[in-house]
Motif scaffolding. Structure first.
Motif, PDB file in Angstrom:
ATOM      1  N   ASP A   1       0.511  14.232  -6.028  1.00 39.05           N
ATOM      2  CA  ASP A   1      -0.873  14.702  -6.004  1.00 39.05           C
ATOM      3  C   ASP A   1      -1.715  14.031  -7.093  1.00 39.05           C
ATOM      4  OD1 ASP A   1      -0.500  16.444  -3.864  1.00 39.05           O
ATOM      5  OD2 ASP A   1       0.061  18.131  -5.154  1.00 39.05           O
ATOM      6  N   ASP A   2      -3.009  14.261  -7.054  1.00 47.67           N
ATOM      7  CA  ASP A   2      -3.934  13.753  -8.066  1.00 47.67           C
ATOM      8  C   ASP A   2      -3.828  14.659  -9.294  1.00 47.67           C
ATOM      9  OD1 ASP A   2      -5.972  12.823  -9.635  1.00 47.67           O
ATOM     10  OD2 ASP A   2      -7.527  12.967  -8.104  1.00 47.67           O
ATOM     11  N   ILE A   3      -2.824  14.401 -10.108  1.00 47.13           N
ATOM     12  CA  ILE A   3      -2.538  15.236 -11.276  1.00 47.13           C
ATOM     13  C   ILE A   3      -3.636  15.099 -12.319  1.00 47.13           C
ATOM     14  CG2 ILE A   3      -0.938  15.518 -13.216  1.00 47.13           C
ATOM     15  CD1 ILE A   3       1.337  14.827 -11.286  1.00 47.13           C
ATOM     16  N   ASP A   4      -4.171  13.893 -12.488  1.00 49.66           N
ATOM     17  CA  ASP A   4      -5.214  13.679 -13.500  1.00 49.66           C
ATOM     18  C   ASP A   4      -6.403  14.614 -13.275  1.00 49.66           C
ATOM     19  OD1 ASP A   4      -3.408  11.571 -13.538  1.00 49.66           O
ATOM     20  OD2 ASP A   4      -4.904  10.055 -13.974  1.00 49.66           O
TER      21      ASP A   4
ATOM     22  N   ALA B   1       0.831  -1.204   0.000  1.00 46.45           N
ATOM     23  CA  ALA B   1       0.000   0.000   0.000  1.00 46.45           C
ATOM     24  C   ALA B   1       0.863   1.251   0.000  1.00 46.45           C
ATOM     25  CB  ALA B   1      -0.925  -0.012   1.218  1.00 46.45           C
ATOM     26  N   GLU B   2       1.919   1.264   0.817  1.00 45.12           N
ATOM     27  CA  GLU B   2       2.777   2.436   0.901  1.00 45.12           C
ATOM     28  C   GLU B   2       3.530   2.673  -0.402  1.00 45.12           C
ATOM     29  OE1 GLU B   2       3.040   4.686   3.169  1.00 45.12           O
ATOM     30  OE2 GLU B   2       1.826   3.796   4.764  1.00 45.12           O
ATOM     31  N   ALA B   3       3.907   1.611  -1.100  1.00 45.46           N
ATOM     32  CA  ALA B   3       4.618   1.765  -2.366  1.00 45.46           C
ATOM     33  C   ALA B   3       3.744   2.404  -3.439  1.00 45.46           C
ATOM     34  CB  ALA B   3       5.128   0.410  -2.850  1.00 45.46           C
ATOM     35  N   GLN B   4       2.426   2.267  -3.300  1.00 47.73           N
ATOM     36  CA  GLN B   4       1.509   2.854  -4.284  1.00 47.73           C
ATOM     37  C   GLN B   4       0.976   4.215  -3.859  1.00 47.73           C
ATOM     38  OE1 GLN B   4      -0.968  -0.508  -6.345  1.00 47.73           O
ATOM     39  NE2 GLN B   4      -0.514  -1.231  -4.269  1.00 47.73           N
ATOM     40  N   ALA B   5       1.389   4.685  -2.677  1.00 48.78           N
ATOM     41  CA  ALA B   5       0.996   6.023  -2.241  1.00 48.78           C
ATOM     42  C   ALA B   5       1.722   7.073  -3.085  1.00 48.78           C
ATOM     43  CB  ALA B   5       1.336   6.213  -0.761  1.00 48.78           C
ATOM     44  N   GLU B   6       1.135   8.248  -3.183  1.00 48.36           N
ATOM     45  CA  GLU B   6       1.749   9.395  -3.868  1.00 48.36           C
ATOM     46  C   GLU B   6       2.167   9.049  -5.299  1.00 48.36           C
ATOM     47  OE1 GLU B   6       4.877  10.881  -1.390  1.00 48.36           O
ATOM     48  OE2 GLU B   6       3.544  11.257   0.305  1.00 48.36           O
ATOM     49  N   ASN B   7       1.379   8.203  -5.959  1.00 49.45           N
ATOM     50  CA  ASN B   7       1.623   7.789  -7.344  1.00 49.45           C
ATOM     51  C   ASN B   7       2.874   6.943  -7.518  1.00 49.45           C
ATOM     52  OD1 ASN B   7      -0.692   9.068  -8.524  1.00 49.45           O
ATOM     53  ND2 ASN B   7       0.346  11.031  -8.272  1.00 49.45           N
ATOM     54  N   GLY B   8       3.464   6.466  -6.431  1.00 49.97           N
ATOM     55  CA  GLY B   8       4.606   5.568  -6.527  1.00 49.97           C
ATOM     56  C   GLY B   8       5.774   6.014  -5.681  1.00 49.97           C
ATOM     57  N   ARG B   9       6.279   5.086  -4.835  1.00 51.99           N
ATOM     58  CA  ARG B   9       7.461   5.357  -4.027  1.00 51.99           C
ATOM     59  C   ARG B   9       8.018   4.029  -3.526  1.00 51.99           C
ATOM     60  NH1 ARG B   9       5.170   8.224   1.479  1.00 51.99           N
ATOM     61  NH2 ARG B   9       3.986   6.462   2.295  1.00 51.99           N
ATOM     62  N   ILE B  10       9.112   4.069  -2.796  1.00 48.03           N
ATOM     63  CA  ILE B  10       9.802   2.864  -2.357  1.00 48.03           C
ATOM     64  C   ILE B  10       9.426   2.545  -0.915  1.00 48.03           C
ATOM     65  CG2 ILE B  10      12.048   1.791  -1.952  1.00 48.03           C
ATOM     66  CD1 ILE B  10      13.181   3.591  -4.143  1.00 48.03           C
ATOM     67  N   ALA B  11       9.068   1.286  -0.684  1.00 47.01           N
ATOM     68  CA  ALA B  11       8.790   0.789   0.661  1.00 47.01           C
ATOM     69  C   ALA B  11       9.682  -0.425   0.912  1.00 47.01           C
ATOM     70  CB  ALA B  11       7.325   0.403   0.813  1.00 47.01           C
ATOM     71  N   THR B  12      10.245  -0.510   2.110  1.00 46.06           N
ATOM     72  CA  THR B  12      11.211  -1.568   2.422  1.00 46.06           C
ATOM     73  C   THR B  12      10.831  -2.275   3.713  1.00 46.06           C
ATOM     74  OG1 THR B  12      13.005  -0.382   1.309  1.00 46.06           O
ATOM     75  CG2 THR B  12      13.644  -2.058   2.913  1.00 46.06           C
TER      76      THR B  12
ATOM     77  N   ALA C   1      -5.956  15.476  -3.402  1.00 43.68           N
ATOM     78  CA  ALA C   1      -6.561  16.349  -4.415  1.00 43.68           C
ATOM     79  C   ALA C   1      -5.928  17.735  -4.362  1.00 43.68           C
ATOM     80  CB  ALA C   1      -8.062  16.456  -4.185  1.00 43.68           C
ATOM     81  N   VAL C   2      -5.870  18.379  -5.512  1.00 40.05           N
ATOM     82  CA  VAL C   2      -5.390  19.758  -5.592  1.00 40.05           C
ATOM     83  C   VAL C   2      -6.551  20.695  -5.287  1.00 40.05           C
ATOM     84  CG1 VAL C   2      -4.438  21.515  -7.138  1.00 40.05           C
ATOM     85  CG2 VAL C   2      -3.583  19.156  -7.242  1.00 40.05           C
TER      86      VAL C   2
ATOM     87  N   ASP D   1      -9.246  23.643  -5.076  1.00 44.27           N
ATOM     88  CA  ASP D   1      -9.896  24.456  -6.108  1.00 44.27           C
ATOM     89  C   ASP D   1      -9.275  25.842  -6.201  1.00 44.27           C
ATOM     90  OD1 ASP D   1     -11.602  22.351  -6.618  1.00 44.27           O
ATOM     91  OD2 ASP D   1     -13.256  23.155  -5.415  1.00 44.27           O
ATOM     92  N   THR D   2      -8.879  26.406  -5.055  1.00 41.68           N
ATOM     93  CA  THR D   2      -8.270  27.750  -5.071  1.00 41.68           C
ATOM     94  C   THR D   2      -6.962  27.741  -5.852  1.00 41.68           C
ATOM     95  OG1 THR D   2      -7.258  27.261  -2.926  1.00 41.68           O
ATOM     96  CG2 THR D   2      -9.330  28.492  -2.910  1.00 41.68           C
ATOM     97  N   LEU D   3      -6.189  26.667  -5.728  1.00 37.28           N
ATOM     98  CA  LEU D   3      -4.913  26.575  -6.444  1.00 37.28           C
ATOM     99  C   LEU D   3      -5.148  26.436  -7.947  1.00 37.28           C
ATOM    100  CD1 LEU D   3      -1.891  26.557  -6.080  1.00 37.28           C
ATOM    101  CD2 LEU D   3      -1.989  24.112  -5.604  1.00 37.28           C
ATOM    102  N   ILE D   4      -6.177  25.697  -8.321  1.00 38.50           N
ATOM    103  CA  ILE D   4      -6.516  25.568  -9.746  1.00 38.50           C
ATOM    104  C   ILE D   4      -6.944  26.926 -10.309  1.00 38.50           C
ATOM    105  CG2 ILE D   4      -8.202  24.561 -11.340  1.00 38.50           C
ATOM    106  CD1 ILE D   4      -8.060  22.045  -9.469  1.00 38.50           C
ATOM    107  N   ALA D   5      -7.726  27.671  -9.535  1.00 42.52           N
ATOM    108  CA  ALA D   5      -8.161  29.001  -9.991  1.00 42.52           C
ATOM    109  C   ALA D   5      -6.978  29.944 -10.121  1.00 42.52           C
ATOM    110  CB  ALA D   5      -9.190  29.557  -9.009  1.00 42.52           C
ATOM    111  N   GLN D   6      -6.057  29.922  -9.168  1.00 39.12           N
ATOM    112  CA  GLN D   6      -4.869  30.777  -9.244  1.00 39.12           C
ATOM    113  C   GLN D   6      -4.008  30.425 -10.458  1.00 39.12           C
ATOM    114  OE1 GLN D   6      -3.024  30.074  -5.469  1.00 39.12           O
ATOM    115  NE2 GLN D   6      -4.547  31.253  -4.314  1.00 39.12           N
ATOM    116  N   THR D   7      -3.873  29.120 -10.727  1.00 38.10           N
ATOM    117  CA  THR D   7      -3.087  28.686 -11.878  1.00 38.10           C
ATOM    118  C   THR D   7      -3.752  29.131 -13.175  1.00 38.10           C
ATOM    119  OG1 THR D   7      -2.290  26.765 -10.633  1.00 38.10           O
ATOM    120  CG2 THR D   7      -2.077  26.688 -13.029  1.00 38.10           C
TER     121      THR D   7
END
Length: 514
Positions: free
Chosen positions: A302-305, A144-155, A181-182, A184-190
């Motif tokens: 983040d949830d880039i999609d 589960a931890e390896a699939q967090a944040e769209n992918g990382r290393i767990a040992t 999730a990103v 809404d305010t950040l999406i509006a600023q971008t």
């Protein structure tokens, strides 16, 4: 059921299918458990850096973790260069590392080390199992931890006694965390920055470089005039005919600075701010203009999609993006081979949906530039800059995607870091073509020697960058490890050999004399 068997049952139930292994005495219970499950594919690697590099290539293409099985601290240390590349790539990866029995550590046996500290350096999450039952639970958490944040290393560190002692059974599968999730305010600023009319660059990495997100980014660029620029070494860039093109930031700091000159807004999407790979006298480390506003829409975790889907709506980007049109690469005239001609021939012959692994150093750039309008393909780059990724990552990618041809662009100096991976390619019958650029030199270091102002080189200095005397014979090395291999010194020879290799399943190596 012992602890090792409970762990393996848990990992299989969690969806892990492949283990890249270089085990030792402390892992024999785990080796037996893998063999007895019948549901975990074991892939023997003759060096730990091959195992970690293969797990990286697998994770980039499968979007789920494979295992590495490694032996105590020294074995894990051998894997660290490609662990570093995997960490920079955001690859999902689970390390299972055997250690001395918990009661044996007190005696400081010869292979004792601070394994938890080594593991923590490479990993986003580390767990030393405290009992046989805790071992199974740690395995579920690691996946589960390896699939967090769209992918990382767990040992998971496995004391040998917890592997051989009795356990209650497999642990419950844990669902991976949902990427944040990103706001809404950040999406509006971008959106406001993109619509400002000021020169803006969307600087891309991670999942932003997948086909569906590049389509969205292409819509945004068409509506706002923003430029799309990706990292120097992207983990996985989906490119070629029918896809949205992005600029790739140049490697050399002065060229990167020039490429970003005039940018007033730099918006980060799945990538950190661009900096020079190394410090150089009188050259910039920070590559964006000094007066450029740098902001982050989404980190790699983040949830880039969803963020890009929302950003398309926020800027009203409903039109069609500009897509790369296919171009038939002309056949070059016969003559001596060089890196650019290899790229031209690759563009001409590359099959659709190929996977290109780029560990080609100075000779990889030409191939990249010349394949922009080739059939659609995925490009896996050297994310962490630690050479020796190519052969292992090609192995992992081929196992993740057995129906796709994998083409590995490999420099001669880089190949010697993980040359043992050729044996695993042969054993697994991996459908790969390794294009080995043999220029008998660490060519990039000859360039860097001048750029860092290290003085006028003499013969002794240059000998440390020279790979001749004796020359390396990669054709013989590959054949000695069971890989079909040939050597090409001319355009005609390379074209014939490439066509044959691409048409024939299994591993092939072409030693390109450039």
């Amino acid at each position: 059921m012992n602890g090792a068997e409970a762990l393996l049952e848990t990992l299989v139930a969690s969806g892990v299918e492949v283990c890249f292994a270089n085990p030792g005495t402390s892992e024999m219970q785990l080796v037996s458990a893998i063999g007895n499950t019948g549901r975990m594919r074991p892939v023997l690697c003759l060096f730990e850096g091959v195992a970690s590099g293969a797990a990286d290539g697998y994770g980039r293409m499968a979007d789920k973790p494979a295992l590495t099985l490694l032996h105590v601290g020294s074995g894990f240390a051998n894997s660290l260069a490609n662990q570093h590349n995997a960490r920079r790539a955001g690859s999902p990866l689970v390390n299972i590392v055997g250690d001395h029995a918990s009661y044996h550590l007190q005696y400081d046996a010869p292979l004792t080390s601070d394994l938890p500290a080594l593991a923590a350096w490479a990993s986003a999450w580390t767990k030393v199992a405290e009992s046989p039952d805790d071992l199974a639970a740690a395995g579920a958490a690691a996946v589960a931890e390896a699939q967090a944040e769209n992918g990382r290393i767990a040992t998971v560190v496995v004391p040998a006694d917890h592997a051989w002692n009795a356990a209650s059974g497999a642990a419950a599968v844990q669902p991976p965390p949902v990427p944040p999730a990103v706001a809404d305010t950040l999406i509006a600023q971008t959106a406001s920055r993109l619509q400002s009319g000021r020169p803006t660059v969307l600087f891309l990495g991670g999942r932003a470089l997948r086909e569906e997100n590049l389509y969205r980014l292409g819509q945004i660029a068409a509506a706002t005039g923003a430029r799309l620029v990706c990292q120097v070494f992207p983990a996985r860039l989906q490119r070629g005919a029918g896809r949205v093109a992005v600029e790739r930031l140049p490697y050399f700091a002065e060229q990167a600075t020039e490429a970003l000159a005039g940018t007033e807004h730099l918006i980060l999407v799945g990538a950190p701010a661009p900096v020079s790979f190394f410090a150089y006298p009188d050259k910039a480390s920070w590559l964006a203009p000094a007066d450029c506003e740098v902001s982050t829409l989404a980190t790699a975790g983040d949830d880039i999609d969803s963020a890009l889907e929302a950003l398309v709506a926020a800027v009203g980007a409903s039109g069609e993006p500009s897509l790369v049109t296919a171009a038939e690469a002309p056949a070059p005239e016969d003559g001596p081979l060089d890196g650019l001609l290899v790229g031209q021939l690759l563009a001409q012959h590359m099959p659709e949906d190929a996977i290109v692994v780029d560990d080609g150093a100075t000779n990889g750039l030409g191939a990249y530039l010349l394949t922009e309008r080739a059939s659609r393909h995925d490009w896996l780059a050297l994310t962490g800059g630690a050479i020796g990724q190519g052969i292992p990552a090609a192995l992992g990618a081929a196992i993740a995607c057995p129906d796709r041809k994998v083409i590995n662009l490999e420099a001669d100096g880089s190949a010697m870091y993980t040359i043992q991976g050729l044996w695993s390619l042969a054993r697994e019958k991996a459908d790969t073509v390794t294009i080995l650029f043999n220029n008998r030199s660490y060519a990039i270091l000859n360039i860097e020697l001048e750029r860092v102002g290290a003085g006028e080189p003499n013969a002794s200095t240059l000998s440390m960058l020279d790979l001749s005397n004796p020359d390396l014979d990669f054709t013989s090395l590959a054949r000695g490890m069971g890989v079909n291999a040939s050597r090409a010194a001319t355009v005609a020879e390379f074209a014939t050999q490439l066509t044959q290799a691409l048409a024939t399943p299994g591993p092939h190596l072409i030693e390109a004399m450039v």
